[in-house]
Every structure is written in C-alpha cells, then in structure tokens.
Design an enzyme around this catalytic site. Structure first.
Site, mmCIF file in Angstrom:
data_model
loop_
_atom_site.group_PDB
_atom_site.id
_atom_site.type_symbol
_atom_site.label_atom_id
_atom_site.label_comp_id
_atom_site.label_asym_id
_atom_site.label_seq_id
_atom_site.Cartn_x
_atom_site.Cartn_y
_atom_site.Cartn_z
ATOM 1 N N HIS A 164 0.214 -52.930 9.154
ATOM 2 C CA HIS A 164 0.425 -53.212 7.717
ATOM 3 C C HIS A 164 0.197 -51.917 6.947
ATOM 4 O O HIS A 164 -0.931 -51.483 6.762
ATOM 5 C CB HIS A 164 -0.555 -54.286 7.224
ATOM 6 N N HIS B 4 1.636 -49.241 3.616
ATOM 7 C CA HIS B 4 2.488 -48.908 2.461
ATOM 8 C C HIS B 4 2.777 -47.415 2.481
ATOM 9 O O HIS B 4 1.848 -46.599 2.426
ATOM 10 C CB HIS B 4 1.792 -49.279 1.153
ATOM 11 N N LYS C 53 8.220 -60.285 4.934
ATOM 12 C CA LYS C 53 6.961 -60.364 4.189
ATOM 13 C C LYS C 53 7.080 -61.344 3.034
ATOM 14 O O LYS C 53 8.006 -61.253 2.218
ATOM 15 C CB LYS C 53 6.615 -58.962 3.648
ATOM 16 N N HIS D 280 1.139 -62.480 2.399
ATOM 17 C CA HIS D 280 0.065 -62.106 1.470
ATOM 18 C C HIS D 280 -0.553 -63.418 1.006
ATOM 19 O O HIS D 280 0.034 -64.137 0.200
ATOM 20 C CB HIS D 280 0.602 -61.290 0.289
ATOM 21 N N HIS E 85 -4.199 -58.884 5.949
ATOM 22 C CA HIS E 85 -5.452 -58.457 5.290
ATOM 23 C C HIS E 85 -6.355 -59.630 4.879
ATOM 24 O O HIS E 85 -6.629 -59.831 3.705
ATOM 25 C CB HIS E 85 -5.175 -57.552 4.078
ATOM 26 N N ASP F 165 -3.297 -51.717 5.572
ATOM 27 C CA ASP F 165 -2.932 -51.901 4.163
ATOM 28 C C ASP F 165 -3.229 -50.633 3.367
ATOM 29 O O ASP F 165 -3.518 -50.710 2.169
ATOM 30 C CB ASP F 165 -3.650 -53.112 3.549
HETATM 31 O O1 DOR Z 1 -4.363 -53.625 -2.590
HETATM 32 C C1 DOR Z 1 -3.168 -53.814 -2.370
HETATM 33 N N1 DOR Z 1 -2.254 -52.843 -2.563
HETATM 34 N N2 DOR Z 1 -2.783 -55.010 -1.955
HETATM 35 C C2 DOR Z 1 -1.489 -55.331 -1.836
HETATM 36 O O2 DOR Z 1 -1.209 -56.432 -1.475
HETATM 37 C C3 DOR Z 1 -0.439 -54.366 -2.195
HETATM 38 C C4 DOR Z 1 -0.914 -52.997 -2.100
HETATM 39 C C5 DOR Z 1 0.001 -52.016 -2.774
HETATM 40 O O3 DOR Z 1 1.220 -52.063 -2.546
HETATM 41 O O4 DOR Z 1 -0.478 -51.156 -3.520
HETATM 42 ZN ZN ZN Z 2 -0.287 -54.478 1.639
#
Ligand code: DOR
Ligand code: ZN
Length: 345
Positions: free
Chosen positions: A14, A16, A100, A137, A175, A248
């Site tokens: 997971h 980003h 997702k 999520h 998460h 995450d």
């Molecule tokens: O803390 C987070 N940041 N939780 C999420 O679900 C998305 C992520 C983000 O894309 O910044």
């Molecule tokens: Zn995330």
C-alpha cells in the site's frame, strides 16, 4: 556480537507515489529497499480506467532511478460509474493487481469514491468471479460517527454486508488501526487479509494530540488508543499470514501538513524497514519479519516471493534525512521517536 537478519527483498502492499515532481522525488525512497509496491490510485483526477493505470505505470517506470529493480503494481480507483468490463480487461492484460474502494469523502482525494455501495455490487461480483482483490479504505464517513469509531462502524455497516453479498470477493482491509479490525480479519475463514502500516505500529492518538498538535503524525485512519496499537503489534508480529506490510507512505509537503487544515498522511518510505526491524526485535519476533514484509502479501496476491535479499545489521544509530526535498517543497520523514539501529544493506 553483530546481529544480522537476511530477508527476501520486500513488498509494500500500500503506497502513495503521486505524480510529476513529487513522484520523481519519493520514488527512490521506496525503490532503494522494496522490489514491488501496490500503488494507490488517488491521483487528481483518480486512476479509474485500465488505460489510465497503464499510463500511470509508464510514468512511474519512466522516472525509476538508474539501475532500480522495481515493479509498480497498479490499482484502479472504484467509482459508482466504474466499468466492470474495463476492469476485467485490465486484470486479464496484467495491468492491475487490485481495485481500491474509497468511501466518498473518507480521505485524501476520495471525493470520487463510493457513496452507494449497492451501486458497485455488479463490479464487485465480477471481481469475485475473476479473482481480483478489493482493497478497502475502511472508514465510514457519516459525520455523526466519531472519527475514532469510524473503522469499527465500517466493519459492521459496510464491509461485513459487502462480504456477505459477494462471498467470493477477496478483500484486503487496508491500514487497520484497531483491535476490531484485527479481530474481524481473524474471524474470516478465507479471502480476507489486512495491511498494517509502519506508523500505526509506533504511534497512538496521544502522539498526535497530547502536549501540542503534531501534524506529521496525522493520517487516516487516525491512530487510536494505545490498546489498539498494541493489538496491531501483536497481529503484525504474530506470524499470521493474513497480516502483512502496507506502509501507506503518503507524501504531503510540509506546507500542506503544517497548516490550519493539514493533509492526512505519514511519509515512512525512507526509514520503514529500520523501524520495523526494531518493532519486531522488541516483540521477540525478528524471525517473523521476513514473512511480514516479503512473504504473506505475496502469498495473498499469488505472486512469487522476490528473488534477491536485503541484509539488516544492528549497530550504531542509523542516520536518515529529516526531510526529502521535492520539486513541490520539503516532505518530512516520519519520526519514530527512537534511534534506529537496524541498517539496511
Ligand atoms: O493518511 C492517509 N493519507 N490516508 C489515506 O487514506 C490517504 C493518504 C494520502 O493519499 O495522503
Ligand atoms: Zn493510503
């Protein structure tokens, strides 16, 4: 005596990575240690179609550091207008690894997410048929539900009904932050797993709020009470194959974190493995670290364990940068509030 742990090259289930200048700056922080990562689709606009996922994958590949051996595994962002045929085609063509589900409004760039869960039932049924996992999520967005209860309520109101309606659907609760989440995963016979982040093994809600507000510890789902953190450590270090690493790691610039309405996300890609080695050592479970970061997730997703290894060596405190410099501004690296002694080589 030097302590050494050798693990297969790990996977982050997971992650980003964003796009453009941010992608270019944060990607090396992951590729330095990880062989694969499941890349989240919450760009602006979101990655909804197979063609968009392929294009995003190509933009990631185009900025891989020279010599990096890294495979981005792509996801699609589920909307009420998602096309089951397009999703099935992207899966068959090997473009995507999962879909997702963001409840509309639950987190960063989730406004195109799902409000009416019945509307996506045909897509979920199709995913069950073809064996394509759904990453969830797990938070309700009902303003009447306290933010610290949103995960537990989601399980009862949304996730359990979805799993009953589409029993063959393979689901990853992303998460998880509560004992309730861990217990729910354990209650399922098959087809359910959970990722646990690095930061949720370290922080509880006091770290965000007691003695001053610390925006770099704010993420979603928000960290809960200490008893929940302890339940997550127990789950992660237990050797139960239903729990595996999804960091995450979510970069936001300091300007967007340190402000009146700061963004959610902890950036942990840089020091995740050193932190996890310490957590597993403290739990007396160093022998289970490899399975958590490189075994269980691969088994759930049906891919081979990575070839090649990483060696972790315990010694002097390991230096790491406080911030990553990006074209959009600095991004603060997660502070685990302890010296890190496990060096990754
Ligand atoms: O803390 C987070 N940041 N939780 C999420 O679900 C998305 C992520 C983000 O894309 O910044
Ligand atoms: Zn995330």
């Amino acid at each position: 005596m030097t302590q050494t742990v050798i693990i297969p090259r790990p996977d982050d289930w997971h992650l980003h990575l964003r796009d453009g200048a941010m992608l270019r700056a944060v990607l090396p922080e992951t590729t330095r240690h990880f062989a694969r990562a499941l890349v989240m689709p919450n760009l602006v606009p979101p990655v909804v179609t197979g063609a968009q996922a392929a294009a995003y994958r190509d933009r990631i590949r185009a900025v891989l550091p020279v010599g990096a051996d890294f495979t981005p595994l792509m996801t699609l962002y589920l909307t009420e207008a998602s096309d089951a045929d397009d999703i099935a085609r992207a899966h068959a063509d090997g473009i995507i690894t999962a879909v997702k589900l963001y409840p509309a409004g639950a987190t960063t760039n989730s406004h195109s997410g799902v409000a009416n869960f019945d509307a996506v039932r045909p897509v979920l049924d199709r995913m069950a048929e073809i064996g394509l996992p759904l990453c969830v999520h797990g938070e309700v967005t009902d303003p009447a539900v306290d933010i610290f209860d949103r995960e537990a309520v989601f399980i009862d109101r949304v996730l359990d009904p979805i799993r009953r309606a589409t029993p063959g659907l393979r689901v990853v609760m992303e998460h998880i932050t509560t004992r309730n989440g861990a217990d729910y995963v354990r209650s399922a016979a098959t087809g359910l797993a959970a990722t646990i982040t690095t930061h949720h093994l370290i922080i509880n809600r006091n770290h965000i709020l007691a003695g001053g507000i610390r925006p770099h510890y704010y993420c979603l789902p928000v960290a809960k009470r200490e008893e929940h953190r302890l339940a997550l450590v127990t789950a992660a270090t237990s050797g139960d194959p239903r729990f595996f690493l999804g960091t995450d790691s979510a970069p936001h610039t300091d300007a967007n974190k340190e402000t009146a309405c700061g963004c959610a996300g902890c950036f942990t890609a840089t020091n995740t493995l050193s932190i996890l080695a310490q957590v597993f050592e403290d739990a007396g479970a160093l022998d289970r670290l490899a399975a958590y970061v490189a075994g269980h997730g691969a088994a759930f997703y049906g891919v081979p364990v990575n070839t090649g290894t990483l060696t972790l060596i315990k010694g002097e405190a390991v230096p790491y940068p406080a911030q990553i410099i990006t074209g959009e501004g600095p991004v603060t690296v997660f502070d685990p509030m302890m010296p890190l002694h496990w060096r990754v080589t």
